[in-house]
Design a protein around this motif. Structure first.
Motif, short mmCIF file in Angstrom:
data_model
loop_
_atom_site.label_atom_id
_atom_site.label_comp_id
_atom_site.label_asym_id
_atom_site.label_seq_id
_atom_site.Cartn_x
_atom_site.Cartn_y
_atom_site.Cartn_z
N LEU A 167 0.82 -1.22 0.00
CA LEU A 167 0.00 0.00 0.00
C LEU A 167 0.86 1.28 0.00
O LEU A 167 0.67 2.16 -0.86
N CYS A 221 2.00 -6.23 -7.57
CA CYS A 221 0.61 -5.75 -7.66
C CYS A 221 -0.31 -6.82 -8.19
O CYS A 221 -1.41 -7.02 -7.68
N ILE A 222 0.14 -7.48 -9.24
CA ILE A 222 -0.75 -8.46 -9.88
C ILE A 222 -0.85 -9.72 -9.02
O ILE A 222 -1.93 -10.26 -8.82
N ARG A 247 -2.96 -8.84 -5.83
CA ARG A 247 -3.97 -7.84 -6.19
C ARG A 247 -5.14 -7.76 -5.24
O ARG A 247 -5.61 -6.67 -4.91
N ILE A 277 -4.03 -5.85 -2.09
CA ILE A 277 -3.65 -4.46 -2.36
C ILE A 277 -4.87 -3.62 -2.69
O ILE A 277 -5.01 -2.50 -2.23
N VAL A 278 -5.79 -4.19 -3.46
CA VAL A 278 -7.01 -3.43 -3.79
C VAL A 278 -7.78 -3.13 -2.51
O VAL A 278 -8.24 -2.00 -2.31
N ASP A 281 -6.52 -2.86 0.47
CA ASP A 281 -5.75 -1.88 1.23
C ASP A 281 -5.93 -0.47 0.67
O ASP A 281 -6.08 0.48 1.43
N ILE A 282 -5.90 -0.37 -0.65
CA ILE A 282 -6.09 0.96 -1.28
C ILE A 282 -7.48 1.49 -0.93
O ILE A 282 -7.64 2.66 -0.58
N GLU A 283 -8.48 0.61 -1.00
CA GLU A 283 -9.84 1.07 -0.71
C GLU A 283 -9.99 1.54 0.75
O GLU A 283 -10.63 2.55 1.03
N ARG A 284 -9.37 0.78 1.66
CA ARG A 284 -9.44 1.18 3.06
C ARG A 284 -8.74 2.53 3.28
O ARG A 284 -9.26 3.40 3.99
N PHE A 285 -7.60 2.68 2.63
CA PHE A 285 -6.89 3.96 2.73
C PHE A 285 -7.70 5.10 2.12
O PHE A 285 -7.80 6.19 2.70
#
Lengths: 301, 301
Positions: free
Chosen positions: B192, B252-253, B256, B259-260, B262-266
């Motif tokens: 992240l 990333c792949i 995924r 990470i997706v 984590d990005i959404e939570r951030f």
């Protein structure tokens, strides 16, 4: 004592910036006396003990009525109130200067609140760390840093030159910039990263992970355990999440238009990455990351 | 020569991690010989010159057919292909180990691709910087760091112990963790922040600011000028934006899903801040920032 640039400097808010300026100006013989005013008695005791100021004034009127330089060094949301409070007590020709991280709104508001014969200079020394308070003040804080002054058409040029000499005297490079441009630039390179650091810290702190031990018993990883696995990257990125909440609350509100735009622009770039990850678009991701590589080496080299 | 843990280590991908492991293991007498395989002749020459490996093998078969330890140290997207390619050429009882930053998918795929008598150990040394390639490799890279091993129910316990001795031998603390938990934890504290650093760098690099000089002439601040005003915070936060694109594309792949999330939570936490700024909710902002303050001092203390 003709060598002093100012005879008496009143520092309102003796924190990292105000306290360091008092100490630096005294050590370099730029001011004869520094008086300090602040709400927190504990902080003022530290300021006095460290010699950031020569004496503490409990009363705002007393603090400013003999000063020829008044430094507004409280969080940016209080600048108007401070200006309004000191205005009736200023000597003629006393220069008032703020040291806040947002310039446009402060300049617009404070200029109108001061007497016509009290020139206002808006300054932003780009210095500081995630530490705050008199305890963090040091005399060399401004050495080798930049101090941006944002004059308006109304700004008194003689006062501007005098304040510039003060900042040069404590080791800063002085630069003039239009206040609006200052707020756009600092929004992008300072205020945005700060918001990201706070959000990253909070988003990771809310994680609770289930784990199973060898016997299949479930337990939870606390955020502390989760973070024990972080590398230097996470530490570096959240260092400034330790910065002072009240200060950043005020900066956010004062520079809200720019910060909101900066956050939105950043979110678009992050969304772009998230979408590519979901689509398993390796080529797109690699290009996006290369762009960041190149930008960093080109820009920060 | 009974003291060697491994007789011949084959490093496939002689970059920062693979190259440092080769050098560290040789210096500490843990392996007798290190052979290296890699696509980039320039990188392999550097590896050879720095003594990260004893000899370069142009042919993958030749590189692995005499090894008793094969280290997969290429970007994580290539691990399956590498495993498939080396599988037919392995000696009986040769241990295969990867050093990738994602563990679940690699463990699932690679275990099935290797011969039954070639034990696979999934390892993630939490070490490294934004530098990459043989040029960045150093013999003390793993000293004082953590190395996470993520065994599966199929994992050969003897091979696991042997690999743990190798990592301890080069200075790392070895820890066992379930592969899925590893990917969730590292997604949050490593992957992240990396995505954020790339997005922040790109979002600031796209800024063009209009400015007026004293005579009202308009010009534009280039990103380089804009960034000349950044403080240590921005520099720290984008340091890892210089990290290797291909490596992160693959991470990333492979990771995924985490990470997706984590990005959404951030993004939710950042949106929370953005909404409060727009609403000028000073109390809310202060609480949010205090939470970050506390989390950082509690968690990273």
């Amino acid at each position: 004592m003709g060598a002093f640039l100012f005879r008496q400097m009143a520092v309102l808010g003796v924190g990292l910036i105000g306290g360091s300026l008092g100490l630096a100006a005294k050590e370099r013989g730029l001011v004869d006396e520094v008086v300090g005013y602040g709400r927190d008695p504990g902080n003022m005791r530290i300021a006095r003990r460290k010699g950031l100021i020569d004496r503490v004034c409990r009363d705002l009127r007393e603090a400013v009525s003999h000063a020829d330089l008044v430094v507004l060094a409280t969080p940016v949301g209080t600048m108007s109130l401070m200006a309004r409070s000191v205005a009736p007590h200023l000597k003629s020709r006393t220069i008032v200067m703020d040291v806040g991280s947002v310039k446009g709104p402060i300049l617009r508001e404070v200029e109108g609140l001061l007497p016509r014969d009290a020139p206002f200079i808006a300054a932003h020394p780009i210095a500081g760390t995630e530490q705050w308070g008199a305890k963090a003040a040091v005399s060399n804080l401004f050495e080798g840093t930049r101090c941006i002054l944002t004059p308006s058409p109304r700004t008194d040029r003689r006062a501007l030159r005098k304040v510039a000499r003060l900042w040069k005297g404590v080791g800063a490079r002085v630069e003039l910039m239009e206040a609006g441009l200052h707020d756009r630039v600092l929004g992008a390179v300072s205020h945005l990263p700060q918001m990201i650091a706070f959000a990253l810290m909070n988003s990771v702190a809310e994680i609770r992970l289930e784990k199973k031990d060898g016997r299949g018993t479930e337990s939870r990883e606390s955020p502390r355990e989760v973070l024990s696995y972080c590398g230097g990257g996470f530490r570096d990125m959240t260092r400034i999440a330790s910065s002072r909440p009240e200060m950043w609350r005020d900066i956010c509100i004062q520079n809200r238009k720019e910060i909101v735009k900066d956050i939105e622009r950043f979110e678009k770039r992050l969304e772009r990455i998230r979408t590519m990850i979901e689509a398993q678009d390796g080529t797109g991701l690699e290009l996006e990351f290369q762009k960041a590589n190149q930008a960093r080496s080109r820009i920060l080299a």
